[in-house]
Enzyme design. Structure first.
Site, PDB file in Angstrom:
ATOM      1  N   ILE A   1       0.753  -1.243  -0.056  1.00 23.50           N
ATOM      2  CA  ILE A   1      -0.048  -0.086  -0.007  1.00 23.50           C
ATOM      3  C   ILE A   1       0.863   1.168   0.093  1.00 23.50           C
ATOM      4  O   ILE A   1       1.874   1.249   0.767  1.00 23.50           O
ATOM      5  CB  ILE A   1      -0.840  -0.003   1.352  1.00 23.50           C
TER       6      ILE A   1
ATOM      7  N   HIS B   1      -5.502  -3.722 -11.822  1.00 24.16           N
ATOM      8  CA  HIS B   1      -6.122  -4.544 -10.691  1.00 24.16           C
ATOM      9  C   HIS B   1      -7.154  -5.485 -11.406  1.00 24.16           C
ATOM     10  O   HIS B   1      -7.559  -5.218 -12.667  1.00 24.16           O
ATOM     11  CB  HIS B   1      -7.117  -3.508 -10.010  1.00 24.16           C
TER      12      HIS B   1
HETATM   13  C1  GAR Z   1      -2.122  -9.252 -11.544  1.00 29.60           C
HETATM   14  O1  GAR Z   1      -3.193  -9.962 -11.878  1.00 29.60           O
HETATM   15  C2  GAR Z   1      -2.337  -7.797 -11.070  1.00 29.60           C
HETATM   16  O2  GAR Z   1      -3.532  -7.483 -11.582  1.00 29.60           O
HETATM   17  C3  GAR Z   1      -2.535  -7.987  -9.568  1.00 29.60           C
HETATM   18  O3  GAR Z   1      -1.478  -8.842  -9.112  1.00 29.60           O
HETATM   19  C4  GAR Z   1      -1.200  -9.769 -10.375  1.00 29.60           C
HETATM   20  C5  GAR Z   1       0.243  -9.623 -10.656  1.00 29.60           C
HETATM   21  O4  GAR Z   1       0.759 -10.544 -11.795  1.00 29.60           O
HETATM   22  N1  GAR Z   1      -2.449  -6.922  -8.861  1.00 29.60           N
HETATM   23  C6  GAR Z   1      -3.174  -6.661  -7.837  1.00 29.60           C
HETATM   24  O5  GAR Z   1      -4.042  -7.468  -7.297  1.00 29.60           O
HETATM   25  C7  GAR Z   1      -3.097  -5.409  -7.233  1.00 29.60           C
HETATM   26  N2  GAR Z   1      -4.271  -5.109  -6.635  1.00 29.60           N
HETATM   27  P1  GAR Z   1       2.250 -10.385 -12.245  1.00 29.60           P
HETATM   28  O6  GAR Z   1       3.241 -10.328 -11.309  1.00 29.60           O
HETATM   29  O7  GAR Z   1       2.450 -11.735 -13.242  1.00 29.60           O
HETATM   30  O8  GAR Z   1       2.129  -9.105 -13.396  1.00 29.60           O
END
Ligand code: GAR
Length: 216
Positions: free
Chosen positions: A94, A111
């Site tokens: 955060i 998100h």
């Molecule tokens: C993704 O799905 C992103 O949208 C989410 O974390 C994942 C990261 O994947 N983000 C959140 O939940 C933020 N609130 P990645 O590391 O493979 O890009």
């Protein structure tokens, strides 16, 4: 024209980072990934930056006594890296209001839900529990309130009868890998204008077809 220097902040796998790196490599792309920062020294996604020859900084939040100290270090790295845009890509810390305000309208996040639905964590399990027939993902400008701020791009995907959180997450993630590069391109081309809580996009068209689920 000089390309926009983008810094990407990650905490883990980094598949969105990989999608951004690939997009920015296409000829004449208006942005370049100039820096990748992780708060987790072991983030798997750092390998994507390494392979692409992109400078990496690790700012381990556990090394700092409080959030402002951690964010001051983060801010220093972003400034030193000449970031014109900061992309949160699975960055799981955060950020406090002073940091967010310092980077206002130059800080975007992805998100895995159709905001403002399902802010926070475990979005896919909560979407399934709520019985929604359509889910998706959102790229938005960051505001101090978590997972809120003017929306730049969204993609919708159907929720299928035999989905579990993992299957739904994979379908949404494939859409994430398309809308994050799109949002960065629109920003880099100077086509986004924040007007209060909304984003006006210059010269973009929109599909007229609705997504039905289920089909009759
Ligand atoms: C993704 O799905 C992103 O949208 C989410 O974390 C994942 C990261 O994947 N983000 C959140 O939940 C933020 N609130 P990645 O590391 O493979 O890009």
């Amino acid at each position: 024209m000089a390309r926009l220097r983008v810094a990407v902040l990650i905490s883990g796998r980094g598949s969105n980072l990989a999608a951004l790196i690939a997009a920015c490599r296409t000829p004449d792309h208006p942005a370049e990934i100039g820096l990748v920062v992780s708060n987790e020294p072991a983030a798997a996604g750092l390998a994507h930056a390494g392979r692409a020859g992109i400078p990496v900084r690790v700012v381990p939040h556990r090394d700092f006594s409080d959030r402002p100290a951690f964010e001051a270090a983060l801010d220093a790295e972003l400034r030193a890296g000449g970031a014109g845009l900061v992309c949160l890509a699975g960055f799981m810390r955060i950020l406090t209001a002073p940091f967010v305000e310092r980077w206002r309208d130059r800080l975007i996040n992805i998100h895995p839900s159709l905001l403002p639905a399902f802010r926070g964590l475990d979005t896919h399990a909560r979407a399934l529990a709520a019985g929604v027939r359509v889910s998706g993902c959102t790229v938005h400008f960051v505001r101090p309130e978590t997972d809120a701020g003017p929306i730049i791009c969204q993609a919708a995907v159907p929720v299928l009868p035999d989905d579990d959180a993992e299957r739904l997450a994979a379908r949404v993630l494939a859409a994430e890998h398309r809308i994050y590069p799109l949002a960065v391109r629109l920003f880099a081309e100077g086509r986004l204008k924040v007007e209060g809580e909304r984003v006006a996009i210059m010269g973009a068209s929109a599909p007229e077809s609705p997504l039905f689920n289920p089909l009759p």
